[in-house]
Design an enzyme around this catalytic site. Structure first.
Site, short mmCIF file in Angstrom:
data_model
loop_
_atom_site.label_atom_id
_atom_site.label_comp_id
_atom_site.label_asym_id
_atom_site.label_seq_id
_atom_site.Cartn_x
_atom_site.Cartn_y
_atom_site.Cartn_z
N GLU A 106 40.95 21.42 50.13
CA GLU A 106 41.67 22.09 51.23
C GLU A 106 42.45 23.30 50.72
O GLU A 106 42.91 23.31 49.57
CB GLU A 106 42.61 21.09 51.93
N SER A 164 22.39 40.97 51.60
CA SER A 164 22.61 39.55 51.39
C SER A 164 21.69 39.08 50.25
O SER A 164 22.08 39.10 49.09
CB SER A 164 22.34 38.84 52.72
N HIS A 174 28.23 43.87 62.30
CA HIS A 174 26.78 43.89 62.43
C HIS A 174 26.31 44.51 63.75
O HIS A 174 25.36 45.27 63.78
CB HIS A 174 26.22 42.48 62.25
N ARG A 234 26.27 37.97 62.29
CA ARG A 234 24.81 38.07 62.53
C ARG A 234 24.31 37.00 63.48
O ARG A 234 23.23 37.11 64.02
CB ARG A 234 24.05 38.02 61.19
N GLN A 235 25.12 35.95 63.67
CA GLN A 235 24.71 34.91 64.62
C GLN A 235 25.47 35.17 65.92
O GLN A 235 26.39 34.45 66.30
CB GLN A 235 25.02 33.52 64.05
N LYS A 288 11.02 46.75 60.21
CA LYS A 288 11.19 45.46 59.52
C LYS A 288 10.96 44.32 60.49
O LYS A 288 11.37 44.40 61.64
CB LYS A 288 12.61 45.39 58.96
#
Ligand code: R5P
Length: 296
Positions: free
Chosen positions: A40, A224, A131, A97-98, A193
């Protein structure tokens, strides 16, 4: 009137926080931090911030869950210690990114992060090259996205590049490449891409460009695993580029990403201090300082 007085040095962004305090002429407030034996996080703000306008500088690069918890602890504690106004400076916003449900049942993770930051009582948020801008709309507090391209442009303008050509490794990064090219008076283009959502495999196709005997810069928001940029670099090498430079705002550089990119033909990988890494030689402190000076 500009009256930010204290800059809290989050453990993920101590150097950047110090630079920011220096640029702003504010006081840097160190944070004591440790991990308990069970993992923690513990943080302690070591200065008096009651009644002060405070910027908490804490990026949330890997280990992002630890850095996120520290960010939330600092914001919540600063509010509890009666900071008069609280600005969350989170140069790399984890989970951005999510930002949608790509497959049924997935968490829209960034939405959860936004809710948690807001719940601490932060009055506004500043991030860098997030992003996608759409994330800003998820915030009910003021959320600002700054661009690191001026700082990256300044770095490259000091190199003697030969007819520089700036590339985005995918269409989504085109605006950034265009902005950087604008600072350098360079041409710009992008690659196509495709990423397989299940395997993560990336396929890149070149487009129509003439790069022979010219210097190339490939610029992205995040590196990344390095696969996206390495693919672009190897196409540029095959096409006869002279020197290939790779730049990004957020050099996560996981598991040998830098070596992969160099092996693909890049001469140099460079990033900003939004993420602390061995390539983070460009500081965004002045970009953030200039913004805070104008808006506070
Ligand atoms: C995705 O669209 C981002 O802009 C980056 O291109 C991506 O996150 C880079 O990932 P990697 O380095 O793993 O290819």
């Amino acid at each position: 009137m500009f009256d930010l007085t204290k800059v809290l040095l989050g453990p993920a962004s101590v150097e950047l926080g110090r630079n920011l305090a220096e640029c702003l002429g504010g006081e840097a407030v160190p944070v004591e931090t440790k991990s308990f034996p069970d993992g923690e996080s513990y943080v302690r703000i070591t200065g008096d911030i009651a009644g002060e306008k405070v910027a908490v500088v804490q990026s949330t690069y890997p280990p992002q869950d630890r850095h996120l918890v520290q960010l939330l602890q600092l914001l919540d504690t600063a509010r509890d210690l009666n900071a008069s106004e609280l600005i969350a400076v989170v140069p790399y916003l984890a989970y951005s990114r999510q930002d949608k449900r790509f497959r049924p049942g997935e968490a829209v993770s960034v939405r959860t992060i936004v809710k948690l930051i807001e719940a601490t009582g932060a009055g506004s948020l500043v991030t860098v090259d997030v992003h996608t801008d759409k994330i800003l709309d998820l915030f009910r507090i003021k959320a600002h996205n700054l661009s690191a391209m001026a700082a990256i442009g300044e770095y490259f303008s000091k190199l003697k590049l030969l007819k520089p050509y700036v590339f985005a490794p995918d269409e989504g990064a085109l605006e950034r490449a265009k902005t950087l090219a604008g600072y350098l008076g360079a041409d710009y283009s992008f690659f196509q891409k495709q990423r397989d959502r299940e395997t993560g495999m990336i396929r890149t196709k070149g487009r129509d460009f003439e790069i022979k005997d010219r210097d190339a810069i490939v610029v992205d928001d995040i590196i990344s695993t390095g696969s996206t940029i390495a693919n672009a670099a190897s196409i540029l090498r095959e096409e006869g580029a002279r020197d290939i430079y790779v730049a990004c705002t957020h050099p996560l550089l996981l598991g040998g990403a830098k070596e992969k990119i160099i092996a693909a033909g890049a001469k140099e990988v460079i990033g900003t201090d939004c993420v602390a890494s061995d390539v983070s030689r460009i500081s965004v402190a002045s970009v953030i300082a200039e913004f805070l000076r104008k808006t506070l």
